[in-house]
Scaffold this motif. Structure first.
Motif, short mmCIF file in Angstrom:
data_model
loop_
_atom_site.label_atom_id
_atom_site.label_comp_id
_atom_site.label_asym_id
_atom_site.label_seq_id
_atom_site.Cartn_x
_atom_site.Cartn_y
_atom_site.Cartn_z
N LYS A 227 -8.60 -17.44 -18.22
CA LYS A 227 -8.52 -16.16 -17.51
C LYS A 227 -7.06 -15.71 -17.38
O LYS A 227 -6.14 -16.51 -17.60
CB LYS A 227 -9.18 -16.30 -16.13
CG LYS A 227 -8.36 -17.11 -15.17
CD LYS A 227 -9.04 -17.20 -13.82
CE LYS A 227 -8.13 -18.04 -12.93
NZ LYS A 227 -8.79 -18.55 -11.75
N ASN A 229 -3.39 -14.90 -16.20
CA ASN A 229 -2.43 -15.48 -15.26
C ASN A 229 -2.45 -17.00 -15.12
O ASN A 229 -1.77 -17.54 -14.26
CB ASN A 229 -2.60 -14.85 -13.87
CG ASN A 229 -1.27 -14.36 -13.35
OD1 ASN A 229 -0.37 -14.08 -14.13
ND2 ASN A 229 -1.15 -14.26 -12.04
N VAL A 230 -3.22 -17.68 -15.94
CA VAL A 230 -3.21 -19.15 -15.86
C VAL A 230 -2.00 -19.72 -16.60
O VAL A 230 -1.67 -20.90 -16.45
CB VAL A 230 -4.51 -19.77 -16.41
CG1 VAL A 230 -5.68 -19.49 -15.49
CG2 VAL A 230 -4.78 -19.30 -17.83
N LYS A 232 -1.24 -18.74 -20.24
CA LYS A 232 -1.49 -18.84 -21.69
C LYS A 232 -0.25 -18.44 -22.50
O LYS A 232 0.15 -19.15 -23.41
CB LYS A 232 -2.68 -17.96 -22.11
CG LYS A 232 -3.99 -18.38 -21.49
CD LYS A 232 -5.14 -17.55 -21.98
CE LYS A 232 -5.00 -16.08 -21.59
NZ LYS A 232 -4.99 -15.87 -20.13
N SER A 233 0.31 -17.30 -22.13
CA SER A 233 1.50 -16.83 -22.87
C SER A 233 2.65 -17.81 -22.69
O SER A 233 3.38 -18.11 -23.64
CB SER A 233 1.93 -15.46 -22.37
OG SER A 233 0.84 -14.62 -22.25
N THR A 234 2.80 -18.31 -21.46
CA THR A 234 3.88 -19.27 -21.22
C THR A 234 3.67 -20.53 -22.06
O THR A 234 4.61 -21.09 -22.62
CB THR A 234 3.93 -19.63 -19.71
OG1 THR A 234 3.82 -18.43 -18.95
CG2 THR A 234 5.22 -20.33 -19.36
N VAL A 247 5.31 -12.54 -20.88
CA VAL A 247 4.87 -13.31 -19.72
C VAL A 247 5.07 -12.42 -18.49
O VAL A 247 6.12 -11.85 -18.29
CB VAL A 247 5.70 -14.60 -19.57
CG1 VAL A 247 5.24 -15.40 -18.37
CG2 VAL A 247 5.63 -15.43 -20.84
N THR A 254 -1.47 -9.59 -21.32
CA THR A 254 -1.49 -9.91 -22.74
C THR A 254 -2.59 -9.04 -23.35
O THR A 254 -3.74 -9.41 -23.36
CB THR A 254 -1.77 -11.40 -22.97
OG1 THR A 254 -0.88 -12.13 -22.16
CG2 THR A 254 -1.56 -11.79 -24.40
N ASN A 333 -2.74 -26.51 -16.62
CA ASN A 333 -1.38 -25.97 -16.51
C ASN A 333 -0.92 -25.90 -15.05
O ASN A 333 -1.71 -26.10 -14.14
CB ASN A 333 -1.33 -24.57 -17.16
CG ASN A 333 0.08 -24.10 -17.37
OD1 ASN A 333 0.98 -24.92 -17.61
ND2 ASN A 333 0.30 -22.79 -17.26
N ASP A 336 3.20 -28.69 -12.25
CA ASP A 336 4.39 -28.86 -11.40
C ASP A 336 4.07 -28.50 -9.95
O ASP A 336 4.79 -28.87 -9.03
CB ASP A 336 5.55 -27.99 -11.93
CG ASP A 336 5.15 -26.56 -12.16
OD1 ASP A 336 5.75 -25.67 -11.56
OD2 ASP A 336 4.19 -26.31 -12.94
N LEU A 337 2.95 -27.78 -9.74
CA LEU A 337 2.53 -27.41 -8.39
C LEU A 337 1.47 -28.40 -7.89
O LEU A 337 0.87 -29.10 -8.70
CB LEU A 337 1.95 -25.98 -8.39
CG LEU A 337 2.86 -24.87 -8.94
CD1 LEU A 337 2.11 -23.54 -9.01
CD2 LEU A 337 4.12 -24.74 -8.08
N SER A 357 3.00 -28.66 -17.61
CA SER A 357 3.62 -27.50 -16.98
C SER A 357 4.26 -26.71 -18.09
O SER A 357 5.29 -27.12 -18.64
CB SER A 357 4.66 -27.93 -15.94
OG SER A 357 5.41 -26.78 -15.58
#
Ligand code: GDP
Length: 453
Positions: A227, A229-230, A232-234, A247, A254, A333, A336-337, A357
């Motif tokens: 979905k 904002n998870v 994907k582009s990053t 991003v 996207t 993904n 890191d959080l 991450s």
């Protein structure tokens, strides 16, 4: 009369070294017009396959220093006399020396002409010549290993064995046709059918290796889904090491699919970042959704990206459902959080789950080794993977004729019909190795080569 050709064998850029290759009956004489040994006997009295130090001159003026290596016929790449000038890599100087050679009587080599001469002089057969081209063009080490295996003749031996078996069968049927009064024992027919089945199985395996090999040399289609904002582009950016996809913290940015080739764990992937697979009212975004669907359908591997810092919602589950029946890597993904996703359930449902991450790059190596594991186990790249559409076409024709021969045999028709098909299969194999080949076909094949090869 055979001409003597000359060309730059190294890329047409300046570099540490540059090599000019000369091949043909006048190769040594032509090399002597620009190369002068630093002492000892003149070049034409030096031994073959030895590096001779000397000066390179144009019209009596020294312009470089380097080595000349003579490789006397027939022990050379082309099978002709070959002289290679190894010089400093100034493109300007290399071109000047080449021009001097052309002025002195050498002809500029056409694309692939050295290899074409090697083929015509029996130093390489056609599939080996094509392997030289594939080795130079290889985008992955696997493809290079395969091409190297083919140059050394791995696949050639398989073709030769197939050819021998077919010609053995043909000889058998010829004998039957010559003595029609002697009935074949039923066991002989059984044996022939078995041999043919073996040939067919081997040809099928070769074709399958082509399909798989092609996917791996051209790049395996992969889709990154999940979905908005998870990340994907990053993730795509982290994998390609480039800021290719936009991003943004806004969901649904996207809007289009982006394809990127990336070498991951030694495997070439064609990654498509798919816009969030969800319906929206925005017509532009909906178009993106459609394209994303298509890319995901065509993909051989899916990366399902989840934001592991938030509990899964309906959209995440829809993405996971979509991937559940297909080869997939689940990417947890934003590791890191603090984690908010239960991983046990995912690990039970999916073979490959990778916490990463995309932002910091942590865990990307895990994705790499996973990709390697998924694709590595499938093939051995030792030169036995059929490469190139032309070879695949010829193998297909051989297979087709072998099947017809089998069919004719089962139907109990005259040996003539079986023999015609066996001959057709052998002709197709001859085309494969280049024993039967028209000039036009050769032109087409060697047009893909680079100049100097
Ligand atoms: P897409 O819509 O799925 O393509 O998501 P984006 O790649 O545009 O990322 C959405 C937001 O999440 C951006 O603000 C990213 O910086 C952020 N983001 C992506 N990956 C990570 C990550 O691994 N950790 C953290 N903390 N943020 C990330």
């Amino acid at each position: 009369m055979t001409t003597t050709i000359a060309a730059l064998a190294t890329p047409p850029v300046s570099g540490a070294l540059g090599i000019i290759r000369i091949s043909g009956p006048d190769a040594v004489a032509l090399a002597q017009t620009v190369f002068f040994p630093s002492g000892g006997a003149p070049l034409d009295r030096r031994g073959s396959h030895r590096a001779v130090l000397g000066r390179i001159s144009i019209d009596g003026r020294v312009i470089d220093e380097g080595f000349c290596v003579l490789m006397r016929a027939p022990k050379s790449y082309t099978g002709e006399d070959v002289a290679e000038l190894q010089m400093h890599g100034s493109l300007l100087v290399l071109n000047a020396v080449l021009s001097a050679l052309w002025k002195n009587g050498a002809a500029p080599a056409r694309a692939g002409e050295f290899t074409r001469r090697a083929f015509l002089n029996g130093k390489l057969n056609l599939s080996q010549a094509e392997a030289v081209r594939d080795l130079i063009a290889a985008q992955t080490l696997d493809a290079a290993y395969n091409a190297a295996g083919q140059i050394s003749g791995v696949i050639e031996k398989r073709y030769a064995r197939l050819y021998d078996t077919l010609s053995g069968l043909l000889a058998h049927f010829q004998a039957c046709a010559d003595y029609p009064e002697e009935d074949l024992p039923p066991s002989a027919a059984e044996e022939t059918l078995e041999t043919l089945a073996g040939i067919i199985a081997e040809l099928q395996a070769l074709l399958q290796s082509y399909e798989k090999g092609r996917a791996q040399t051209e790049g395996i289609r992969c889709a990154i889904i999940g979905k908005p904002n998870v990340g994907k582009s990053t993730l795509l950016n982290a994998l390609t090491g480039m800021d290719r996809a936009i991003v943004s913290p806004e969901p649904g940015t996207t809007r289009d699919t982006i394809e990127e080739a990336v070498l991951l764990g030694g495997v070439l992937l064609r990654l498509t970042d798919c816009a969030g697979l969800r319906e929206t009212d925005d017509p532009i975004e909906n178009k993106g959704v459609e394209r994303a669907r298509l890319a995901a359908e065509r993909a051989a591997l899916l990366f399902v990206v989840l934001d592991a810092s938030k509990p899964l919602d309906g959209e995440d589950r829809a993405a996971l459902d979509y991937a559940s029946e297909r080869p997939a890597v689940v990417v947890l993904n934003k590791s890191d959080l603090p984690r908010a996703v239960e991983t046990e359930m995912l690990e039970a449902a999916f073979l490959h789950v990778c916490p990463v991450s995309a932002l910091t790059g942590a865990g990307i190596d895990h994705i790499e080794s996973t990709v390697r594991r998924i694709f590595d186990s499938r093939m051995i790249y030792d030169g036995s993977v059929l490469a190139g559409a032309r070879q695949a076409e010829a193998v297909r024709a051989t297979l087709d004729a072998s099947r017809e021969a089998e069919d004719a045999l089962r139907r109990g028709v005259t040996p003539d019909a079986v023999m015609a098909e066996l001959e057709r299969a052998m002709n197709a194999l001859d085309e494969l190795t280049g024993k039967r080949m028209s000039e036009d076909m050769l032109d087409k094949i060697f047009a893909d080569f680079c100049v100097g090869k």
